[in-house]
Design a protein around this motif. Structure first.
Motif, mmCIF file in Angstrom:
data_model
loop_
_atom_site.group_PDB
_atom_site.id
_atom_site.type_symbol
_atom_site.label_atom_id
_atom_site.label_comp_id
_atom_site.label_asym_id
_atom_site.label_seq_id
_atom_site.Cartn_x
_atom_site.Cartn_y
_atom_site.Cartn_z
ATOM 1 N N VAL A 201 0.822 -1.428 0.038
ATOM 2 C CA VAL A 201 -0.073 0.061 -0.102
ATOM 3 C C VAL A 201 0.966 1.183 -0.271
ATOM 4 C CG1 VAL A 201 -1.808 1.205 1.409
ATOM 5 C CG2 VAL A 201 -1.841 -1.306 1.182
ATOM 6 N N LYS A 202 1.818 1.265 0.742
ATOM 7 C CA LYS A 202 2.793 2.484 0.801
ATOM 8 C C LYS A 202 3.261 2.939 -0.569
ATOM 9 C CE LYS A 202 7.114 4.040 3.338
ATOM 10 N NZ LYS A 202 8.042 3.599 4.321
ATOM 11 N N LEU A 203 3.955 1.867 -1.122
ATOM 12 C CA LEU A 203 4.654 2.099 -2.168
ATOM 13 C C LEU A 203 3.867 2.030 -3.635
ATOM 14 C CD1 LEU A 203 7.979 -0.218 -1.334
ATOM 15 C CD2 LEU A 203 7.586 2.496 -1.203
ATOM 16 N N ASP A 204 2.437 1.735 -3.531
ATOM 17 C CA ASP A 204 1.667 1.621 -4.703
ATOM 18 C C ASP A 204 1.468 3.149 -5.479
ATOM 19 O OD1 ASP A 204 0.218 0.766 -6.584
ATOM 20 O OD2 ASP A 204 -1.597 0.238 -5.525
ATOM 21 N N LYS A 205 2.242 3.364 -6.404
ATOM 22 C CA LYS A 205 1.992 4.610 -7.188
ATOM 23 C C LYS A 205 1.297 4.475 -8.630
ATOM 24 C CE LYS A 205 5.370 7.006 -4.159
ATOM 25 N NZ LYS A 205 6.486 7.829 -4.357
ATOM 26 N N THR A 206 0.981 3.202 -9.024
ATOM 27 C CA THR A 206 0.743 2.734 -10.645
ATOM 28 C C THR A 206 -0.305 3.584 -11.077
ATOM 29 O OG1 THR A 206 -0.567 0.945 -9.314
ATOM 30 C CG2 THR A 206 1.623 0.383 -9.951
ATOM 31 N N LEU A 207 -1.413 3.973 -10.229
ATOM 32 C CA LEU A 207 -2.439 4.662 -10.854
ATOM 33 C C LEU A 207 -2.501 6.163 -10.484
ATOM 34 C CD1 LEU A 207 -5.346 2.074 -9.690
ATOM 35 C CD2 LEU A 207 -4.096 2.239 -12.020
ATOM 36 N N PHE A 208 -1.340 6.734 -9.904
ATOM 37 C CA PHE A 208 -1.449 8.116 -9.391
ATOM 38 C C PHE A 208 -1.077 8.906 -10.686
ATOM 39 C CE2 PHE A 208 0.727 11.799 -7.504
ATOM 40 C CZ PHE A 208 -0.327 12.126 -7.110
ATOM 41 N N MET A 209 -1.864 10.128 -10.945
ATOM 42 C CA MET A 209 -1.688 10.876 -11.894
ATOM 43 C C MET A 209 -0.627 11.901 -11.433
ATOM 44 S SD MET A 209 -5.714 11.541 -13.169
ATOM 45 C CE MET A 209 -4.967 12.721 -14.581
ATOM 46 N N ASN A 210 0.638 11.867 -12.061
ATOM 47 C CA ASN A 210 1.839 12.471 -11.512
ATOM 48 C C ASN A 210 2.102 13.548 -12.273
ATOM 49 O OD1 ASN A 210 3.999 12.728 -9.507
ATOM 50 N ND2 ASN A 210 5.116 11.582 -10.657
ATOM 51 N N VAL A 219 1.691 6.130 0.952
ATOM 52 C CA VAL A 219 0.583 6.149 1.730
ATOM 53 C C VAL A 219 0.753 4.938 3.053
ATOM 54 C CG1 VAL A 219 -1.872 5.363 1.865
ATOM 55 C CG2 VAL A 219 -0.867 6.332 -0.301
ATOM 56 N N LEU A 220 0.861 5.604 4.264
ATOM 57 C CA LEU A 220 0.987 4.848 5.440
ATOM 58 C C LEU A 220 -0.262 4.261 5.953
ATOM 59 C CD1 LEU A 220 4.061 7.029 7.033
ATOM 60 C CD2 LEU A 220 3.930 5.297 5.118
ATOM 61 N N THR A 221 -0.253 3.138 6.583
ATOM 62 C CA THR A 221 -1.469 2.551 7.216
ATOM 63 C C THR A 221 -1.128 2.411 8.652
ATOM 64 O OG1 THR A 221 -0.725 0.344 6.774
ATOM 65 C CG2 THR A 221 -1.988 1.553 5.062
ATOM 66 N N GLN A 222 -2.172 2.432 9.509
ATOM 67 C CA GLN A 222 -2.307 2.089 10.976
ATOM 68 C C GLN A 222 -3.827 1.798 11.104
ATOM 69 O OE1 GLN A 222 -1.527 5.607 13.405
ATOM 70 N NE2 GLN A 222 -1.111 4.445 15.278
#
Length: 483
Positions: A201-210, A219-222
């Motif tokens: 989840v943290k390193l997923d940038k495949t769909l992000f419009m950059n 993206v960090l999760t807790q």
């Protein structure tokens, strides 16, 4: 006796006839049922006695675990004034519905079915930071597997409250949270878990419009369990969206023009201190910087709780320009030529033309040239000391009383002696005027040297202040960015 026989036969044949009719009706029903599509039969089978208002578990003590996942698609806007972040995300939910299970062999080996979302039970998981309903498309269906696994996928335009820190604008990094939790159900009824591993989840940038203003860092999760009351505990999953602003546009449009104006202000110190153009130049720079601040005021983020560091930078630069203008006015006033200007005091001459000049590597300034002082006799006498014929000839009466020898020339007439005397008086007046003018010019030149040395001193102090201020800003931005 004969009537009894048909009745007995009818009694024996009637069950057989009824059984054959029931078999024919069953076969006809099965034939009709087999003719319907398997999807319709499966949908009718699942939703026939389904109660969507009840949590789908057979044992009420067992909690329903909802696995969620968030994929950031775009950062739409960041409103610093209202502290609102607008993002576009792909949101996924996964849970098990024990009332939506079937045997695939009975329904043409169907293992997955899409059914309307409004027809089944859906967990009441919301985002705590919601401030407004975004323009999200409605997805009316969910996927259901034959083991009861329900997959609910939907895109969301999320408008959430976020504590935005704009102190380091335009080099700021924002950390906004999206908190998913059940609004009503406790952790005994609905538990929340993460669909994927936190590293993915943290390193997923495949769909992000950059291609926008903001860059997604991660993206960090807790997961956290909290309680509003001592008896009720709730499960929540936090997604921390860490984004960084791209500063190139703001550096070009805000920082560089300000730096250029400050450089021109520093270059303006090389204009002669006795020149009136320096004051006009400094005033023009100050007015230009004021217009620049008016133009960029809409670009700077504004909040009620803080001011960005770049705003402080602009205010200090404005103050430095005002100080530079005040210094220029003071120096011009100091070296301005006046007829009644007093000589430079001895202590000021020793301090500036001696010590400060040596300290600034300007060399010791030359001492002023003083005209030789005239004697009181010369000031009271009508004739000059050198070449004064009056000292030898005396007045008109002396000329008349002077004894003449046999070969001596005749004395000049009285009118000629008066004309010579008047001419000599005019020459004395001209000499006194020239001496006074030379003395006034020498005083003005001395004040000019004092003003030049003082101007160099103030310029270097001003330059040190500007450099110290610039280094302080760079260090602050660097330290914050590294942290």
């Amino acid at each position: 006796m004969l009537l009894w026989v048909p009745q007995a036969l009818l009694a024996l044949l009637l069950p057989t006839l009824l059984a054959q009719g029931e078999a024919r009706r069953w076969r006809h029903h099965q034939a009709q049922k087999a003719a319907r599509p398997a999807l319709l039969r499966l949908s009718d089978h699942l939703l026939a006695n389904y109660e969507k208002g009840v949590r789908p578990v057979r044992d009420w003590r067992k909690p329903t675990t909802v696995a969620i996942d968030v994929i950031i698609y775009a950062i739409l806007s960041v409103d610093e004034k209202n502290q609102v972040l607008t993002t576009y995300i792909w949101y996924r939910q996964y849970w098990t519905d024990e009332f939506l299970q079937w045997n695939p062999e009975d329904f043409d080996n169907i293992t997955k079915l899409s059914i309307p979302t409004e027809s089944i039970w859906v967990p009441d998981i919301l985002i705590n930071e919601f401030v407004d309903v975004g323009k999200s498309p409605s997805i009316p269906y969910v996927y259901v597997g034959h083991h009861g696994e329900v997959q609910n996928y939907k895109p969301l335009q999320v408008m959430t409250a976020c504590s935005l820190d704009i102190y380091n604008f335009p080099f700021d990094v924002q950390n906004c949270s999206l908190t998913f939790t059940s609004w009503l159900h406790t952790i005994q009824d609905i538990n929340i878990s993460l669909w994927r591993l936190p590293e993915k989840v943290k390193l997923d940038k495949t769909l992000f419009m950059n291609q926008g203003e903001w860059e997604l860092l991660g993206v960090l999760t807790q997961f956290r369990e909290f309680s509003m009351e001592d008896s009720n505990h709730y499960a929540e999953m936090k997604f921390y969206v860490v984004i960084r602003r791209r500063p190139l546009f703001y550096a070009v449009s805000l920082l560089l023009p300000s730096i250029f104006l400050m450089l021109m202000d520093i270059v303006g110190f090389y204009l002669p201190p006795d020149s009136g153009e320096r004051v006009s130049f400094k005033i023009t720079l100050l007015l230009g910087y004021s217009v620049f601040l008016i133009i960029v005021s809409d670009t700077l983020p504004a909040t009620a709780i803080g001011t960005p560091l770049i705003g402080v930078y602009f205010v200090v630069c404005m103050a430095l320009l005002v100080i530079s203008l005040a210094e220029t006015i003071f120096i011009v006033r100091l070296v301005h030529k006046q007829d009644l200007q007093q000589p430079v005091p001895a202590w000021l001459r020793r301090l500036l033309l001696g010590r400060v000049a040596l300290l600034l590597c300007l060399g010791e300034q030359p001492a002023p040239r003083r005209s030789p002082a005239t004697s009181p006799a010369t000031k009271t006498d009508d004739c000059p000391d050198m070449g004064n014929p009056c000292n030898h000839l005396g007045g008109p009466r002396d000329l008349e009383k002077t004894p003449r020898g046999p070969g001596s020339p005749p004395p000049p007439p009285r009118e000629a002696s008066l004309a010579v005397r008047g001419l000599l008086q005019e020459l004395v007046s001209i000499r006194r005027f020239l001496e006074k003018r030379d003395e006034s010019r020498e005083v003005a030149r001395e004040w000019l040297r004092v003003g030049s040395v003082l101007d160099r001193l103030l310029f270097r102090i001003y330059l040190v202040a500007v450099l110290a201020y610039s280094i302080t800003l760079i260090v602050l931005w660097s330290v914050w960015q590294d942290s």
